[in-house]
Design an enzyme around this catalytic site. Structure first.
Site, PDB file in Angstrom:
ATOM      1  N   TYR A  14      46.467  85.910  12.083  1.00 57.09           N
ATOM      2  CA  TYR A  14      47.202  85.153  10.929  1.00 57.09           C
ATOM      3  C   TYR A  14      48.689  85.978  11.562  1.00 57.09           C
ATOM      4  O   TYR A  14      50.199  84.877  10.687  1.00 57.09           O
ATOM      5  CB  TYR A  14      47.271  85.748   9.647  1.00 57.09           C
ATOM      6  N   ASP A  74      46.559  69.200  -1.324  1.00 58.37           N
ATOM      7  CA  ASP A  74      46.300  70.068  -0.532  1.00 58.37           C
ATOM      8  C   ASP A  74      47.031  70.749   1.166  1.00 58.37           C
ATOM      9  O   ASP A  74      46.766  69.210   1.682  1.00 58.37           O
ATOM     10  CB  ASP A  74      44.522  69.824   0.465  1.00 58.37           C
TER      11      ASP A  74
END
Ligand code: NAP
Length: 276
Positions: A193, A62
Site C-alpha cells: 500500500y 471502475d
C-alpha cells in the site's frame, strides 16, 4: 452541451469519497458526479444523499477498467465539453491479517491505487478546463514508505526530473521484485500500500510539472493529499477522524479559489503543504 461546471469523484459510493461528494453537493457551484464501480452501490449512495436533500448525479466508473474510464471520458466530453474538478479517491488496501501472499497483495494494490489512478489521469486530465482542480488522494503512508526506501530509491522519488515512464518502470519493478522475493534486497519497504501511494504522490508531482510545461496559461492546480486517519471500511472504527473530517483537505484543494496561485504539485495534509 452544458456550460455548468462539473466535478467527478472516483470511488465515492462510501467512505471518504462519499463524504467528499456530500460536501461538494453543498459547496460546488455545479453538477457533482458520484461514481462507483458497482452501479447498485452507486445508486444507493445517490439515494442516501437525496434523503439528506442533496443532489448528486451517478456515473459508473471502475478505475481498473480502461473501457469504463473511456466511457466516462466520452460522456463528460459530450455533455460538458470537459470537466472542472477531478478527485481521484478510489483506492484499496489489504487488511493487516490478510493471508494472501505479499506478491499478490503488491500486484493487486498497485493495479488499482497506482495504475488505475494513472489511467484515469491519462484519459481525463486533457479534458480538465482552465482553472480546474485535480486532487489525487494519497496517504501519509507514502511519506513513511519513502523513508523506508533505499537512499537511491528515495533520490529517484524526490527527483524534480523523474518522468512518468520512469515512475511506471519503478512501480512495475516493485511488483516484479516481490514475486522474486527480492524487494527488500532491492531497497523497497515492506508495504505494498505504501509503495502504491508513493506512486500516487510522485505521479502528482510529475503531472503538476507537465501542466506547468504544457498548459501554463490554464491555471490548473493539481495536488496529492492525505485525508488523515479516517473511520471507514478501509481503516476501521478506531481511526480518529470521521469521513466528513477526512473529506476536508481534498475538498479544500478541489475548491481553491480561481485566483489562488497554489498549492500546486504538492503533498498536502491537514490543509498544509508537507515536505516530500
Ligand atoms: P473505503 O471506505 O474502502 O472506500 C474506497 C472506495 O474506493 C469505495 O467506494 C470502493 O468501491 C472504491 N474503489 C475501490 N476500487 C475501485 C475501483 N477499481 N474502481 C472504482 N472504485 C473503487 O476507503 P476510504 O478509507 O474511504 O479510502 C478512500 C481513499 O483515501 C483511498 O484512496 C485510501 O487509500 C485513502 N486513504 C484513506 C485513509 C483512511 O484512514 N481511511 C488514510 C489515508 C488515505 P467499492 O465499494 O466498490 O469497494
Amino acid at each position: 452541451m452544458s456550460s455548468v461546471p462539473v466535478a467527478v469523484v472516483t470511488g465515492s459510493n462510501k467512505g471518504i469519497g462519499f463524504a467528499i461528494v456530500q460536501a461538494l453537493c453543498k459547496q460546488f457551484p455545479g453538477d457533482v458526479y458520484l461514481t462507483a464501480r458497482d452501479p447498485g452501490r452507486g445508486q444507493e449512495a445517490v439515494a442516501k444523499l437525496q434523503k439528506e436533500g442533496l443532489h448528486a448525479f451517478f456515473h459508473q466508473l471502475d478505475i481498473d477498467d480502461l473501457q469504463s474510464i473511456r466511457t466516462l471520458r466520452d460522456f463528460l466530453k459530450e455533455k460538458y465539453g470537459g470537466l472542472n474538478v477531478l478527485i481521484n479517491n478510489a483506492g484499496i488496501a489489504f487488511k493487516v491479517h490478510d493471508t494472501a501472499p505479499f506478491a499478490v497483495q503488491a500486484e493487486v494494490t498497485m493495479k488499482t491505487n497506482f495504475f488505475g489512478t494513472r489511467n484515469v489521469c491519462t484519459e481525463l486530465l486533457p479534458l480538465v478546463k482552465p482553472y480546474g482542480k485535480v486532487v489525487n488522494v494519497s496517504s501519509m503512508v507514502s511519506s513513511s514508505a519513502l523513508k523506508g526506501c533505499s537512499k537511491e530509491l528515495q533520490q529517484k522519488f524526490r527527483s524534480d526530473t523523474i518522468t512518468e515512464d520512469e515512475l511506471v518502470e519503478l512501480m512495475t519493478k516493485f511488483v516484479e521484485d516481490t514475486k522474486k522475493s527480492v524487494h527488500e534486497k532491492e531497497g523497497w519497504p515492506n508495504t505494498a500500500y505504501g509503495v502504491s501511494k508513493i506512486g500516487v504522490t510522485v505521479l502528482s508531482r510529475i503531472q503538476a510539472r507537465m501542466l506547468n510545461e504544457k498548459r501554463k496559461g490554464d491555471h490548473i492546480l493539481l495536488n496529492a493529499c492525505c485525508p488523515g486517519w479516517v473511520r471507514t471500511d478501509m481503516a476501521g472504527p478506531k481511526a480518529p477522524k470521521s469521513p466528513e473530517e477526512g473529506a476536508e483537505t481534498p475538498v479544500y484543494l478541489a475548491l481553491l479559489p480561481s485566483d489562488a496561485g497554489g498549492p500546486h504539485g504538492q503533498f498536502v495534509s491537514d490543509k498544509t503543504v508537507q515536505t516530500w
